[in-house]
Design a protein around this motif. Structure first.
Motif, PDB file in Angstrom:
ATOM      1  N   ARG A  78       0.868  -1.181   0.000  1.00  0.00           N
ATOM      2  CA  ARG A  78       0.000   0.000   0.000  1.00  0.00           C
ATOM      3  C   ARG A  78       0.905   1.231   0.000  1.00  0.00           C
ATOM      4  O   ARG A  78       1.902   1.284   0.737  1.00  0.00           O
ATOM      5  CB  ARG A  78      -0.934   0.009   1.198  1.00  0.00           C
ATOM      6  CG  ARG A  78      -1.885   1.186   1.229  1.00  0.00           C
ATOM      7  CD  ARG A  78      -3.027   0.922   2.184  1.00  0.00           C
ATOM      8  NE  ARG A  78      -3.877  -0.158   1.703  1.00  0.00           N
ATOM      9  CZ  ARG A  78      -4.819  -0.746   2.434  1.00  0.00           C
ATOM     10  NH1 ARG A  78      -4.997  -0.375   3.694  1.00  0.00           N
ATOM     11  NH2 ARG A  78      -5.563  -1.707   1.926  1.00  0.00           N
ATOM     12  N   HIS A  79       0.564   2.215  -0.808  1.00  0.00           N
ATOM     13  CA  HIS A  79       1.449   3.339  -1.072  1.00  0.00           C
ATOM     14  C   HIS A  79       0.798   4.649  -0.602  1.00  0.00           C
ATOM     15  O   HIS A  79      -0.288   5.006  -1.070  1.00  0.00           O
ATOM     16  CB  HIS A  79       1.767   3.427  -2.566  1.00  0.00           C
ATOM     17  CG  HIS A  79       2.187   2.115  -3.168  1.00  0.00           C
ATOM     18  ND1 HIS A  79       3.472   1.635  -3.088  1.00  0.00           N
ATOM     19  CD2 HIS A  79       1.481   1.174  -3.846  1.00  0.00           C
ATOM     20  CE1 HIS A  79       3.547   0.475  -3.695  1.00  0.00           C
ATOM     21  NE2 HIS A  79       2.349   0.165  -4.165  1.00  0.00           N
ATOM     22  N   ASP A  80       1.468   5.336   0.324  1.00  0.00           N
ATOM     23  CA  ASP A  80       1.075   6.678   0.754  1.00  0.00           C
ATOM     24  C   ASP A  80       1.878   7.682  -0.065  1.00  0.00           C
ATOM     25  O   ASP A  80       3.115   7.722   0.017  1.00  0.00           O
ATOM     26  CB  ASP A  80       1.343   6.888   2.243  1.00  0.00           C
ATOM     27  CG  ASP A  80       0.562   5.911   3.108  1.00  0.00           C
ATOM     28  OD1 ASP A  80      -0.467   5.398   2.624  1.00  0.00           O
ATOM     29  OD2 ASP A  80       0.978   5.649   4.250  1.00  0.00           O
ATOM     30  N   VAL A  81       1.184   8.482  -0.855  1.00  0.00           N
ATOM     31  CA  VAL A  81       1.832   9.415  -1.775  1.00  0.00           C
ATOM     32  C   VAL A  81       1.680  10.827  -1.206  1.00  0.00           C
ATOM     33  O   VAL A  81       0.563  11.282  -0.947  1.00  0.00           O
ATOM     34  CB  VAL A  81       1.215   9.325  -3.178  1.00  0.00           C
ATOM     35  CG1 VAL A  81       1.915  10.279  -4.127  1.00  0.00           C
ATOM     36  CG2 VAL A  81       1.295   7.896  -3.695  1.00  0.00           C
ATOM     37  N   TYR A  82       2.807  11.512  -1.028  1.00  0.00           N
ATOM     38  CA  TYR A  82       2.840  12.897  -0.532  1.00  0.00           C
ATOM     39  C   TYR A  82       3.337  13.782  -1.671  1.00  0.00           C
ATOM     40  O   TYR A  82       4.506  13.704  -2.063  1.00  0.00           O
ATOM     41  CB  TYR A  82       3.754  13.015   0.688  1.00  0.00           C
ATOM     42  CG  TYR A  82       3.318  12.165   1.860  1.00  0.00           C
ATOM     43  CD1 TYR A  82       2.437  12.653   2.817  1.00  0.00           C
ATOM     44  CD2 TYR A  82       3.784  10.849   2.001  1.00  0.00           C
ATOM     45  CE1 TYR A  82       2.036  11.879   3.896  1.00  0.00           C
ATOM     46  CE2 TYR A  82       3.387  10.068   3.067  1.00  0.00           C
ATOM     47  CZ  TYR A  82       2.509  10.589   4.004  1.00  0.00           C
ATOM     48  OH  TYR A  82       2.117   9.806   5.059  1.00  0.00           O
ATOM     49  N   CYS A  83       2.457  14.614  -2.199  1.00  0.00           N
ATOM     50  CA  CYS A  83       2.775  15.469  -3.340  1.00  0.00           C
ATOM     51  C   CYS A  83       3.143  16.863  -2.847  1.00  0.00           C
ATOM     52  O   CYS A  83       2.448  17.434  -1.994  1.00  0.00           O
ATOM     53  CB  CYS A  83       1.591  15.554  -4.300  1.00  0.00           C
ATOM     54  SG  CYS A  83       1.068  13.974  -4.979  1.00  0.00           S
ATOM     55  N   GLY A  84       4.209  17.419  -3.406  1.00  0.00           N
ATOM     56  CA  GLY A  84       4.619  18.764  -3.041  1.00  0.00           C
ATOM     57  C   GLY A  84       5.267  18.850  -1.683  1.00  0.00           C
ATOM     58  O   GLY A  84       4.835  19.629  -0.819  1.00  0.00           O
ATOM     59  N   VAL A  85       6.331  18.106  -1.465  1.00  0.00           N
ATOM     60  CA  VAL A  85       7.033  18.119  -0.176  1.00  0.00           C
ATOM     61  C   VAL A  85       7.756  19.452  -0.009  1.00  0.00           C
ATOM     62  O   VAL A  85       8.406  19.950  -0.942  1.00  0.00           O
ATOM     63  CB  VAL A  85       8.025  16.942  -0.104  1.00  0.00           C
ATOM     64  CG1 VAL A  85       8.804  16.963   1.204  1.00  0.00           C
ATOM     65  CG2 VAL A  85       7.281  15.619  -0.278  1.00  0.00           C
ATOM     66  N   PHE A  86       7.639  20.051   1.177  1.00  0.00           N
ATOM     67  CA  PHE A  86       8.330  21.309   1.472  1.00  0.00           C
ATOM     68  C   PHE A  86       8.896  21.259   2.884  1.00  0.00           C
ATOM     69  O   PHE A  86       8.402  20.511   3.750  1.00  0.00           O
ATOM     70  CB  PHE A  86       7.395  22.518   1.315  1.00  0.00           C
ATOM     71  CG  PHE A  86       6.210  22.503   2.242  1.00  0.00           C
ATOM     72  CD1 PHE A  86       6.269  23.080   3.509  1.00  0.00           C
ATOM     73  CD2 PHE A  86       5.010  21.923   1.845  1.00  0.00           C
ATOM     74  CE1 PHE A  86       5.173  23.079   4.355  1.00  0.00           C
ATOM     75  CE2 PHE A  86       3.908  21.921   2.686  1.00  0.00           C
ATOM     76  CZ  PHE A  86       3.997  22.496   3.942  1.00  0.00           C
ATOM     77  N   ASP A  87       9.950  22.050   3.120  1.00  0.00           N
ATOM     78  CA  ASP A  87      10.589  22.123   4.435  1.00  0.00           C
ATOM     79  C   ASP A  87       9.785  23.045   5.354  1.00  0.00           C
ATOM     80  O   ASP A  87       9.288  24.100   4.932  1.00  0.00           O
ATOM     81  CB  ASP A  87      12.017  22.641   4.306  1.00  0.00           C
ATOM     82  CG  ASP A  87      12.898  21.692   3.515  1.00  0.00           C
ATOM     83  OD1 ASP A  87      12.623  20.473   3.536  1.00  0.00           O
ATOM     84  OD2 ASP A  87      13.850  22.172   2.856  1.00  0.00           O
ATOM     85  N   LEU A  88       9.671  22.670   6.621  1.00  0.00           N
ATOM     86  CA  LEU A  88       8.978  23.516   7.586  1.00  0.00           C
ATOM     87  C   LEU A  88       9.721  24.819   7.845  1.00  0.00           C
ATOM     88  O   LEU A  88       9.116  25.812   8.269  1.00  0.00           O
ATOM     89  CB  LEU A  88       8.781  22.742   8.897  1.00  0.00           C
ATOM     90  CG  LEU A  88       7.865  21.510   8.822  1.00  0.00           C
ATOM     91  CD1 LEU A  88       7.704  20.894  10.206  1.00  0.00           C
ATOM     92  CD2 LEU A  88       6.516  21.865   8.231  1.00  0.00           C
ATOM     93  N   GLU A  89      11.010  24.825   7.592  1.00  0.00           N
ATOM     94  CA  GLU A  89      11.752  26.072   7.744  1.00  0.00           C
ATOM     95  C   GLU A  89      11.291  27.105   6.719  1.00  0.00           C
ATOM     96  O   GLU A  89      11.220  28.315   7.019  1.00  0.00           O
ATOM     97  CB  GLU A  89      13.251  25.801   7.616  1.00  0.00           C
ATOM     98  CG  GLU A  89      14.131  27.047   7.670  1.00  0.00           C
ATOM     99  CD  GLU A  89      13.981  27.831   8.970  1.00  0.00           C
ATOM    100  OE1 GLU A  89      14.292  29.041   8.963  1.00  0.00           O
ATOM    101  OE2 GLU A  89      13.559  27.234   9.989  1.00  0.00           O
ATOM    102  N   LEU A  90      10.957  26.665   5.506  1.00  0.00           N
ATOM    103  CA  LEU A  90      10.398  27.586   4.523  1.00  0.00           C
ATOM    104  C   LEU A  90       9.052  28.139   4.982  1.00  0.00           C
ATOM    105  O   LEU A  90       8.715  29.297   4.702  1.00  0.00           O
ATOM    106  CB  LEU A  90      10.257  26.885   3.170  1.00  0.00           C
ATOM    107  CG  LEU A  90      11.553  26.493   2.458  1.00  0.00           C
ATOM    108  CD1 LEU A  90      11.236  25.766   1.153  1.00  0.00           C
ATOM    109  CD2 LEU A  90      12.401  27.729   2.180  1.00  0.00           C
ATOM    110  N   LEU A  91       8.281  27.328   5.683  1.00  0.00           N
ATOM    111  CA  LEU A  91       7.015  27.812   6.235  1.00  0.00           C
ATOM    112  C   LEU A  91       7.263  28.914   7.264  1.00  0.00           C
ATOM    113  O   LEU A  91       6.568  29.946   7.275  1.00  0.00           O
ATOM    114  CB  LEU A  91       6.255  26.635   6.867  1.00  0.00           C
ATOM    115  CG  LEU A  91       5.023  26.982   7.704  1.00  0.00           C
ATOM    116  CD1 LEU A  91       3.942  27.617   6.849  1.00  0.00           C
ATOM    117  CD2 LEU A  91       4.481  25.727   8.407  1.00  0.00           C
TER     118      LEU A  91
END
Length: 759
Positions: A78-91
């Motif tokens: 089963r595959h969990d796909v996370y699209c658009g990964v970003f760093d929390l530091e950028l947040l």
């Protein structure tokens, strides 16, 4: 003024929850794409590069790490796909950029201590082992969405954090449309014989037109750059304000509302059926198996990432591009035809929707508990508090016999509640009586008896509610007014919920905590058999079989259940309502000699009285009056008779034999012919199957003591006993005599089975 301050507090609380996203699974430390753990998990990052498309996705059948052949027996990927990964530091940097110029967000804190670690994603979904999305698993990051609202329209605008639920729902609809359409990416056309045709309304069927209609211009530009196109498609509505752009995109993908079907009439009893039960639903599912959702490719994931980043307005602030896939082994369902279900990835806090509801209800009544919780410290009358350590008389008054509840937890009598525990229980119930509730705080270190106190509080509420139930003459009196009618979350199946009598409400208990272990300890301890004293073991229980199936061990009562996430809720529904257990648990029950688990639906069905047939006498009611002329009762043997029906007046009386014919219950029997003068020589009458052992006509009669009854005049049997023959296999046996079974002299009706006609 007070309401405005509370709204501001709730809005600040909601913003804090939105800008505090959970982290997603990280890459293994050894090397990108390496297995993590003991071979049950695989995490990989897929970065879009112009002109380069990954040859194999993790759900490809021949993938070297996560192919179907790499799964153990009885397991699947089963595959969990996370699209658009970003760093929390950028947040954090984006939030600082939204502050007024010259503002120090964290005065006095070294910069090195302020750097945030971890990563999150713009959206996520769950795919099965073939790469097809599972239902209700798509989710958009509320943090990424709120980050764009910092710059457009900004925190000073009214309702700047409204509209996320609509966008999240539209995202799920867009995925359904995308997986239902074959998008011919690149110059190659779709393969012949595919079950996914061009989407209606898309001119020419080109992938640019299809993708622009399903997702939008940002998706077309990102996929074009992935294929190495020099000039991408211009972003549609890029100059439009962000709020209006997202609202228009969500409105265009909102499914049309269908009227709720007639369903079950108001006030009708019965137990609702399962979603998808019945022949109609089976036909729909069978017809939709071949045309189900298609597998997603890398171009689809790039398109989804680019479109969501554009709608949230964070392409330049968070730079979300990478797609992370976490593949893990899960057990394969025992029933291959059962629809797979999974929990949506954890990207958002669960509190913002509830806080928005509370904020909208401020000024209209939010309940005494929230009123007390949101009261400003300056409004609390500190002088009205009582120090129970100094004023011991207040404690003794609080445990007076008149305040002791009627119910107590069935614990050993030699271990009663301590003074402080009994005072807390009595005080909570006294403050609750005659009001809509409130808030009572109990503090204490671990092991001081807080759970023990909670058990007696539960017992008191159960007994109090049972007292109200005992006041009803019939179970139907517990439901008042018309039921609520609507549809399920997918809008496919009608639902109705009966309204409880207000006297039965107010006894509900929800145990919530930021520590899952503390909640599970309570929900697992209360229904367990160890929570009762030995004196109460083996006594009356409360659906102990169902409670044991929910707890996974010996339980005495159905008093608590683990809920929360979707997986827990679905498992609770399968076990509690439908009585469905995994294959291993079912085999264990059979080996232990236990009957199959009966769900609450089956239990309640036994309690529903049978509906009387139309025209029959109802229990306690008068018999139906005859209207119209008296008619002759129809002949039940007419479909099986050959030749004209004999008249009732001229037909000779037929003999009455005790018991059934040689065919036995459930099989037709040949009768003696009518008079040859009326029915013709050789005619024979076939009667319907002999009644079963539970019918009136098959009840035992007194044994026949004399000779066989005489035959009607002009009727003679067409067979004779064969001298010297042994007892036949099938014969008309009567006390004292028996005849072999005769051979039929006429052709039986065509609707009788061949084996039956041979008699």
């Amino acid at each position: 003024m007070r309401d405005r301050r509370r709204e501001a507090v709730l809005e600040c609380w909601r913003a804090i929850e939105l800008f505090s996203p959970p982290t997603i699974p990280a890459l293994p430390r050894r090397r990108p794409g390496a297995r993590s753990g003991a071979g049950d998990e695989y995490v990989v990052d897929l970065t879009p590069e112009p002109g380069r498309v990954p040859s194999l996705m993790p759900w490809a059948a021949d993938h070297p790490e996560t192919g179907a052949r790499r799964a153990r027996q009885g397991w699947m990927w089963r595959h969990d796909v996370y699209c658009g990964v970003f760093d929390l530091e950028l947040l954090r940097q984006a939030m600082i950029a939204a502050l007024p110029a010259g503002t120090d967000p964290d005065p006095g804190v070294p910069q090195a201590e302020l750097v945030l670690s971890g990563q999150s994603a713009m959206c996520a979904l769950v795919l099965d082992e073939e790469g097809r999305p599972l239902d209700d698993t798509s989710v958009i990051s509320a943090c990424g969405w709120a980050t764009g609202r910092l710059f457009d329209p900004g925190p000073s605008a009214a309702g700047w954090l409204d509209g996320f639920e609509e966008l999240d729902e539209a995202f799920g609809s867009a995925i359904d449309e995308l997986t239902a359409t074959a998008v011919p990416y690149g110059p190659a056309a779709p393969a012949a014989g595919t079950a996914y045709g061009a989407r209606p309304g898309a001119g020419g069927g080109s992938w640019q037109g299809l993708l622009a209609e399903i997702l939008g211009g940002a998706a077309v530009g990102a996929v074009g750059a992935l294929f190495g196109e020099v000039a991408g498609v211009a972003l549609q509505g890029a100059a439009e304000p962000l709020v209006r752009r997202a609202a228009d995109w969500a409105a265009a993908r909102r499914p049309a509302e269908e009227p709720v079907g007639a369903g079950q009439p108001d006030g009708a009893g019965g137990v609702p059926e399962a979603p998808g039960d019945g022949p109609a639903a089976s036909a729909e599912s069978a017809a939709g198996e071949d045309a189900g959702p298609r597998a997603l490719g890398f171009a689809d994931l790039v398109a989804l990432t680019a479109q969501i980043a554009d709608l949230c307005g964070v392409r330049d602030h968070l730079r979300p591009q990478v797609v992370r896939v976490r593949s893990r082994l899960v057990r394969r369902p025992a029933d291959p035809g059962k629809k797979a279900a999974a929990t949506a990835p954890f990207l958002n806090s669960l509190l913002p929707p509830d806080l928005a509801r509370v904020s909208a209800a401020v000024g209209k009544g939010i309940g005494p508990a929230l009123e007390a919780y949101l009261t400003e410290p300056g409004s609390v009358s500190v002088g009205a508090r009582t120090d129970v350590r100094r004023e011991r008389g207040a404690v003794l008054d609080g445990v007076a016999p008149a305040l002791v509840p009627a119910g107590r937890w069935p614990a050993p009598a030699k271990f009663p509640l301590a003074l402080s525990q009994q005072f807390a229980v009595d005080r909570m119930l006294a403050d609750r009586a005659g009001t809509d509730g409130g808030m009572f705080s109990v503090n204490g270190p671990p092991g001081t008896g807080k759970t023990t106190m909670l058990r007696d509080l539960v017992a008191a509420l159960v007994v109090e509610r049972a007292t109200v139930l005992a006041a009803f003459d019939r179970p139907g009196q517990a439901f008042t007014g018309p039921p609520w009618r609507g549809r399920d979350r997918q809008g496919q199946h009608p639902r109705f919920v009966s309204r409880l009598d207000p006297r039965l409400t107010g006894f509900e208990i929800v145990v919530a905590s930021s520590n899952n272990g503390a909640v599970e300890n309570i929900t697992a301890e209360l229904p367990g058999i160890g929570a009762l004293g030995e004196h109460w073991h083996g006594g009356p229980d409360h659906f102990s079989d169902l409670a044991s199936a929910l707890l996974g061990g010996p339980a005495w009562g159905l008093i608590a259940a683990v809920l929360g996430n979707k997986g827990n809720r679905k498992e609770f529904g399968d076990r509690f309502w439908w009585g469905r257990l995994p294959e291993k648990e079912t085999e264990a029950r059979s080996a232990a000699g236990l009957p199959p688990l009966r769900g609450m639906r089956e239990v309640l069905s036994d309690w529903i009285p049978p509906q009387p047939a139309p025209g029959s006498r109802r229990p306690g009611g008068p018999a139906p009056q005859r209207t119209g002329p008296r008619t002759r009762r129809p002949d039940p043997h007419a479909p099986y008779r050959r030749g004209p029906a004999p008249s009732r007046r001229s037909a000779p009386p037929r003999p009455r034999w005790s018991g059934c014919a040689p065919g036995g219950p459930g099989r037709p029997r040949p009768l003696r012919p009518w008079s040859p003068r009326r029915a013709g020589s050789g005619s024979r009458i076939w009667k319907p199957p002999c009644p079963g052992p539970d019918s009136k006509s098959s009840r035992p009669r007194p044994p026949w003591t004399g000779p066989p009854p005489p035959l009607p005049p002009r009727v003679r049997p067409r067979w004779r006993p064969r001298p010297g023959a042994g007892p036949p296999a099938r014969a008309y046996r009567r006390p004292g005599r028996s005849w072999p079974a005769p051979a039929p002299t006429c052709r039986p009706p065509v609707n009788w089975p061949r084996t039956t006609a041979s008699t």
